[in-house]
Write an enzyme that holds these catalytic residues in place. Structure first.
Site, PDB file in Angstrom:
ATOM      1  N   ILE A 165       0.945  -1.129   0.056  1.00  0.00           N
ATOM      2  CA  ILE A 165      -0.048  -0.053  -0.283  1.00  0.00           C
ATOM      3  C   ILE A 165       1.092   1.388   0.024  1.00  0.00           C
ATOM      4  O   ILE A 165       1.729   1.247   0.898  1.00  0.00           O
ATOM      5  CB  ILE A 165      -0.839   0.096   1.237  1.00  0.00           C
ATOM      6  CG1 ILE A 165      -1.712  -1.191   1.344  1.00  0.00           C
ATOM      7  CG2 ILE A 165      -1.786   1.101   1.273  1.00  0.00           C
ATOM      8  CD1 ILE A 165      -2.630  -1.526   0.146  1.00  0.00           C
ATOM      9  N   LYS A 166       0.625   2.036  -1.076  1.00  0.00           N
ATOM     10  CA  LYS A 166       1.669   2.975  -0.977  1.00  0.00           C
ATOM     11  C   LYS A 166       0.844   4.441  -0.493  1.00  0.00           C
ATOM     12  O   LYS A 166      -0.202   4.683  -0.821  1.00  0.00           O
ATOM     13  CB  LYS A 166       1.769   3.739  -2.714  1.00  0.00           C
ATOM     14  CG  LYS A 166       2.687   2.674  -3.433  1.00  0.00           C
ATOM     15  CD  LYS A 166       3.044   3.127  -4.601  1.00  0.00           C
ATOM     16  CE  LYS A 166       3.679   4.534  -4.931  1.00  0.00           C
ATOM     17  NZ  LYS A 166       3.725   4.975  -6.484  1.00  0.00           N
TER      18      LYS A 166
END
Length: 225
Positions: free
Chosen positions: A86-87
């Site tokens: 997850i950025k």
């Protein structure tokens, strides 16, 4: 060191992800915009199908508060797969979300990093990767090389498990420099890497080798001898 492609283009990923030594795919909302209106989850499921589980897939959240970021992170992992990184942009709210999500063993790529402070805090929050923006830092008269070297030194000095995933490049010279300064991983647009193979000297060498073979042995490949 590892190379990732910064793209959401299915055609490019299908064509090159297994031909070149690419370790994964990174995306963000601006990259997705280039693909037009897509079926978001189906699109990323297709990317995962192409690259397999052995390569990393990094998908960015679109919201700005801790609670919203966490909700999006769960949705991404529930509807794509649990191995997605997850950025999350490194803001106050982003750092809070990183800390909470790491409690549930999410894979996290801390992104939109311009300053040493952002990188240091993301390491402390538990990010698996930090993504300093090389070219964008240069455009702001921030020393990209010095910043990446500071991150590499901190990781070594304090035994953080975080890796540097340098991003935002305009040419292979910048990519190579980021690696020289300590980035273990880089993500770049496929066009940047592919353009590097268009150097006339490379084509000339290949053509000369082929011509010499034909003159000496004939126009036949080794496996047909």
């Amino acid at each position: 060191m590892k190379y990732l492609f910064d793209t959401a283009n299915i055609e490019l990923i299908e064509k090159y992800a297994n031909k070149l030594p690419i370790a994964g795919i990174t995306t963000n909302p601006s990259i997705i915009k280039k693909e037009g209106k897509i079926d978001f989850f189906a699109h990323f499921a297709k990317i995962r199908e192409i690259i397999g589980r052995e390569k990393s897939l990094h998908v960015q959240v679109t919201t700005n508060t801790e609670e919203e970021i966490i909700c999006e992170a769960y949705a991404i992992c529930d509807r794509i797969d649990k191995d997605v990184y997850i950025k999350i942009p490194v803001t106050v709210e982003g750092l809070a979300a990183i800390k909470e999500l790491k409690k549930d063993n999410f894979h996290i790529t801390a992104t939109a990093i311009y300053t040493k402070m952002q990188g240091f805090l993301a390491m402390e929050a538990g990010a698996d990767f930090i993504a300093p923006y090389y070219n964008r830092m240069q455009n702001l008269d921030i020393n990209s090389d010095e910043t990446i070297m500071a991150f590499a030194d901190a990781i070594s000095r304090y035994n953080y498990s975080t890796q540097i995933l340098a991003a935002s490049f305009k040419n292979m010279g910048q990519v190579n420099r980021a690696i020289e300064c300590g980035a273990q991983t880089v993500t770049l647009g496929p066009e940047i890497m592919l353009d590097a193979f268009k150097m006339p000297s490379i084509a000339k060498a290949v053509n000369d080798f082929h011509a010499d073979w034909v003159k000496t042995i004939g126009d036949i490949s080794i496996d047909k001898l």
